[in-house]
Every structure is written in C-alpha cells, then in structure tokens.
Design a protein around this motif. Structure first.
Motif, short mmCIF file in Angstrom:
data_model
loop_
_atom_site.label_atom_id
_atom_site.label_comp_id
_atom_site.label_asym_id
_atom_site.label_seq_id
_atom_site.Cartn_x
_atom_site.Cartn_y
_atom_site.Cartn_z
N LEU A 88 0.67 -1.04 -0.05
CA LEU A 88 -0.21 0.21 0.05
C LEU A 88 0.52 1.33 0.41
N VAL A 89 1.98 1.55 0.55
CA VAL A 89 2.72 2.60 0.87
C VAL A 89 3.71 3.12 0.22
N THR A 90 4.01 1.68 -0.58
CA THR A 90 5.02 1.96 -2.26
C THR A 90 4.04 2.31 -2.84
N GLN A 124 3.94 -0.06 -7.71
CA GLN A 124 2.94 -1.72 -7.22
C GLN A 124 4.27 -2.24 -7.24
N ALA A 125 5.34 -2.75 -7.83
CA ALA A 125 6.32 -3.05 -7.95
C ALA A 125 6.89 -3.70 -6.96
N TRP A 126 7.05 -2.51 -6.56
CA TRP A 126 8.00 -2.18 -5.01
C TRP A 126 7.26 -2.91 -3.65
N GLY A 127 6.49 -3.18 -3.96
CA GLY A 127 5.25 -4.01 -2.78
C GLY A 127 6.28 -5.05 -2.30
N ALA A 128 6.97 -5.80 -3.25
CA ALA A 128 7.20 -7.09 -3.07
C ALA A 128 8.66 -7.40 -2.85
N ILE A 129 9.06 -5.83 -4.01
CA ILE A 129 10.64 -5.71 -4.15
C ILE A 129 11.34 -4.94 -2.90
N ILE A 130 11.13 -3.90 -2.66
CA ILE A 130 11.45 -3.86 -0.87
C ILE A 130 11.26 -3.97 -0.07
N PRO A 131 10.23 -4.95 0.25
CA PRO A 131 10.48 -6.00 1.51
C PRO A 131 11.63 -7.11 1.25
#
Length: 199
Positions: A88-90, A124-131
C-alpha cells in the motif's frame, strides 16, 4: 489547481474497475512464467491498460487522479485478501509522484504520462521488491502465515531480491511506458483536440 469533482471520482472508479479486470487477465497471461511472471505482473497489466491510463490523463487531468485510482485498486486487492501495508505504501507513493508528474491539466505531453505510468506501476512492483531488499525474514513469514508455502515464497523472493529486483523494476517500468505509447496510438484520433508532439 483544479480539484476532482464527483463525476471525475465516478469515472475513475469505473475505469479502475476495468483496470482490475485487465490486472486479473495479466495474472493469467504470466502464469506460465511462474514466480518471475508474478514479479513483473504489474508491468504486463500496465502494457494492457496504457489506454486507460492515457484516457484518465486526457479526460480528467486533475491532481489526485492517479492516487484515487491506486487507492481503489488497493481497496479491491485488500477485499480479495491481498492487502499488505508495504505494498500500500509503495503503491501510493508511486501514485503521488505520478500525479506530480502528469496531473497538472488534461493536455500533458505523452512522455510525461508515460513516465507517470512507469512510476505508478513501479510503486506496485516495489510492494514485493522493497520487502525482499530490506526486511526479508518478516516478509517471508507474513505470507507463509497467510497460506503461501515456504517453497513458493522462496521462488518469489528469488525474482524480487538483490539484482533481480532491479531487473524486475526496469522491466515493469519499460512495459508501463510502452503501454502508454500504445494507448496513445490507439486513442489519439478519438481524444486529441489539440496537436501534441510525439515524444
């Protein structure tokens, strides 16, 4: 700066619902690619929905249009059980930047709209990449607790962590930019009342 009106909100809501239909379609398209396909799924969606993104920029052209679109999508994902705070944040940060880039009026240069789409979908993609980059263990444990198998999570992480996270980001951005140019090519005869230069 013009504010969104009720009719704008309704139009964005309807177009966001259509966008979600294409998002689900993109998930079917990338299924044969496995976890790698999932890591770039928002890019595939962006390629398919560039005309929707471009249409919003031309027909509405007001600050907040992309944040509202993203918020609606996040609510729908949450209803489907896929809500996740970092996502949600990214996603919302990406949408905010997209609004700053291409929501000043409804005659933004196609390059700006394409750039906005790139940032929107990278968010949206960074919702998985950042974690995967910064808090891998808690990310992995969160989704295993939601029913993902450890093996499936490890495969997903392989394509969103380290250098592969950079590769996935670049692919998503490129597909998103291409989607807007494709949308521009499809819609310009119907939408353009003023001449704008091709980027």
């Amino acid at each position: 700066m013009k504010k969104l009106k009720i009719k704008d909100v309704i139009m964005i809501a309807l177009l966001s619902a259509l966008y979600m239909v294409f998002y689900m379609l993109s998930m079917v398209i990338i299924a044969p690619l496995g976890p790698f396909g999932h890591s770039i799924s928002c890019g595939i969606c962006a390629l398919l929905t560039g005309s929707i993104f471009f249409f919003i920029s031309r027909k509405i052209g007001k600050f907040g249009q992309f944040m509202l679109m993203q918020a609606i999508c996040m609510v729908l994902f949450s209803i489907m059980g896929a809500g996740y705070l970092p996502w949600l944040v990214t996603s919302m940060v990406g949408a905010l930047i997209a609004d700053f880039i291409a929501s000043k009026d409804n005659n933004q240069h196609v390059f700006k709209v394409a750039l906005a789409s790139g940032i929107f979908h990278v968010g949206q993609a960074w919702g998985a990449i950042i974690p995967s980059w910064f808090f891998l263990d808690s990310y992995r444990e969160e989704w295993i607790s939601r029913g993902q198998t450890p093996e499936a999570m490890d495969e997903m992480i392989k394509y969103t962590s380290g250098a592969m996270g950079v590769v996935s980001t670049v692919i998503v951005f490129a597909l998103s930019v291409a989607g807007v140019y494709l949308g521009y090519a499809i819609l310009r005869k119907h939408l353009e009342k003023k001449d704008i230069a091709m980027a």
